[in-house]
Motif scaffolding. Structure first.
Motif, short mmCIF file in Angstrom:
data_model
loop_
_atom_site.label_atom_id
_atom_site.label_comp_id
_atom_site.label_asym_id
_atom_site.label_seq_id
_atom_site.Cartn_x
_atom_site.Cartn_y
_atom_site.Cartn_z
N CYS A 15 -2.40 9.08 12.75
CA CYS A 15 -2.93 7.96 11.97
C CYS A 15 -3.24 8.39 10.54
N VAL A 16 -3.78 9.59 10.36
CA VAL A 16 -4.08 10.08 9.02
C VAL A 16 -2.81 10.20 8.19
N SER A 17 -1.74 10.71 8.81
CA SER A 17 -0.47 10.84 8.08
C SER A 17 0.08 9.46 7.71
N MET A 18 -0.07 8.48 8.60
CA MET A 18 0.39 7.13 8.29
C MET A 18 -0.44 6.52 7.16
N ILE A 19 -1.75 6.73 7.20
CA ILE A 19 -2.61 6.19 6.15
C ILE A 19 -2.24 6.78 4.79
N ALA A 20 -1.97 8.09 4.76
CA ALA A 20 -1.67 8.77 3.50
C ALA A 20 -0.44 8.17 2.82
N ILE A 21 0.62 7.93 3.58
CA ILE A 21 1.85 7.41 2.98
C ILE A 21 1.75 5.91 2.72
N PHE A 22 1.13 5.16 3.64
CA PHE A 22 1.05 3.72 3.48
C PHE A 22 0.05 3.32 2.40
N ALA A 23 -0.97 4.14 2.15
CA ALA A 23 -1.91 3.84 1.08
C ALA A 23 -1.20 3.80 -0.26
N TYR A 24 -0.23 4.68 -0.43
CA TYR A 24 0.55 4.70 -1.68
C TYR A 24 1.57 3.58 -1.72
N LEU A 25 2.35 3.43 -0.65
CA LEU A 25 3.38 2.40 -0.62
C LEU A 25 2.76 1.01 -0.70
N GLY A 26 1.58 0.85 -0.13
CA GLY A 26 0.91 -0.44 -0.15
C GLY A 26 0.56 -0.89 -1.56
N ILE A 27 0.23 0.06 -2.43
CA ILE A 27 -0.07 -0.29 -3.82
C ILE A 27 1.17 -0.88 -4.49
N HIS A 28 2.33 -0.28 -4.22
CA HIS A 28 3.58 -0.82 -4.76
C HIS A 28 3.83 -2.24 -4.24
N VAL A 29 3.60 -2.43 -2.96
CA VAL A 29 3.84 -3.74 -2.34
C VAL A 29 2.96 -4.80 -2.98
N LEU A 30 1.69 -4.48 -3.21
CA LEU A 30 0.78 -5.43 -3.85
C LEU A 30 1.18 -5.71 -5.29
N GLU A 31 1.57 -4.67 -6.03
CA GLU A 31 1.98 -4.86 -7.41
C GLU A 31 3.22 -5.74 -7.50
N ARG A 32 4.11 -5.60 -6.53
CA ARG A 32 5.34 -6.39 -6.53
C ARG A 32 5.12 -7.80 -5.96
N GLU A 33 3.95 -8.03 -5.37
CA GLU A 33 3.60 -9.32 -4.77
C GLU A 33 4.61 -9.72 -3.70
N ILE A 34 4.95 -8.73 -2.86
CA ILE A 34 5.83 -8.98 -1.72
C ILE A 34 5.08 -8.54 -0.45
N ILE A 35 3.97 -9.22 -0.20
CA ILE A 35 3.02 -8.80 0.82
C ILE A 35 3.67 -8.67 2.20
N PHE A 36 4.57 -9.59 2.52
CA PHE A 36 5.11 -9.61 3.87
C PHE A 36 6.37 -8.77 4.03
N ILE A 37 6.70 -7.96 3.02
CA ILE A 37 7.90 -7.12 3.14
C ILE A 37 7.72 -6.11 4.27
#
Length: 287
Positions: A15-37
């Motif tokens: 779970c920690v490894s998933m959080i580490a990578i998704f915390a970064y990728l999630g910022i990109h997703v929010l900036e791109r406003e493609i929440i459901f991608i």
């Protein structure tokens, strides 16, 4: 206590490894406003896995299922990268939503007509991270490490596109290529993560911590630290809660993520009120 630590060590590290990578990728997703991608790509991976189960009776943890899932994810990545420029009549979020609905319907149809599909469907949604072993952790470390290195090398290019995504990006004709690479890297992480955590947990790890961090900072590095810390606390609480009460860990972790998001929204309100008052006072002094 020792029993809890021994049983939860590997699931916690996964779970920690998933959080580490998704915390970064999630910022990109929010900036791109493609929440459901995320959930769309996860559902594309799910339909690939369901197709492997339907045709070859392959278990979700088998490499046949993984390759089938990743193949569908790459196809989806190609489609989303092209759709941004070539489908201009409707917003991209609508395109993503429609493709998710079609993929979800297809996966449900395949699983409903296959023997044992109901069990496969439940695992697809909630995952089985509690039964992750050291091999799973090693694969996570290698896979997420490669994706992190790729994004680290081309960090500025991805960030520039994400910041100006609503205006068509800043890379000219090469934006479509970089979109494709972003979706493939995201899909690569999602495809394997869905096998462990399920669609629900993966979607929550990508969106909720990044949303939480956006309420407190606009700096990318600080947002990652906030998102990672928030996800880490929710994971610890969720895993312990599920172990003590014999409750499914996926929904438990998601519930604590949601609770933290609500608390964060409550805490940030006084801060925003003070900022608004300060801005109003500055405007009054200027006048």
């Amino acid at each position: 206590m020792l029993d809890i630590i021994g049983f939860m060590t590997v699931p916690f590290l996964v779970c920690v490894s998933m959080i580490a990578i998704f915390a970064y990728l999630g910022i990109h997703v929010l900036e791109r406003e493609i929440i459901f991608i995320d959930i769309a790509l996860a559902q594309m991976a799910a339909i690939g896995s369901a197709l492997a189960f339907f045709i070859w009776h392959a278990e979700e943890t088998s490499w046949i299922a993984y390759l089938s899932a990743f193949g569908f994810t790459v196809l989806a990545a190609s489609f989303y990268a092209m759709a941004r420029k070539r489908i201009t009549q409707i917003p991209q979020e609508a395109v993503i939503g429609v493709s998710y609905a079609i993929a979800a319907a297809g996966a449900l149809f395949l699983l409903a007509t296959a023997s044992g599909g109901d069990v496969h469907m439940e695992e697809m949604l909630t995952g089985n991270v509690l039964w992750a072993d050291w091999k799973d952790l090693l694969i996570c470390a290698v896979l997420y490490g490669v994706v992190s290195l790729f994004h680290g090398v081309f960090r500025k290019r991805f960030q520039n596109i994400s910041r100006s995504y609503s205006r068509g990006g800043v890379m000219g004709n090469r934006t479509e290529l970089w979109d494709f690479l972003f979706y493939v890297s995201l899909g690569l992480v999602i495809t394997y993560s869905v096998r462990l955590g399920g669609v629900l947990v993966v979607f929550s790890f990508l969106i909720i911590p990044a949303t939480f961090s956006a309420m407190f900072s606009s700096r990318w590095s600080l947002r990652w630290i906030i998102a990672f810390s928030m996800g880490l606390v929710a994971t610890v609480c969720g895993l312990v809660f599920s172990f003590l009460l014999d409750f499914s860990c996926g929904p438990s972790v998601v519930a604590f993520l949601g609770l933290e998001l609500i608390l964060g929204a409550i805490l940030v309100r006084p801060r925003r009120a003070l900022q608004t008052q300060a801005e109003a006072a500055n405007r009054a002094d200027t006048v």
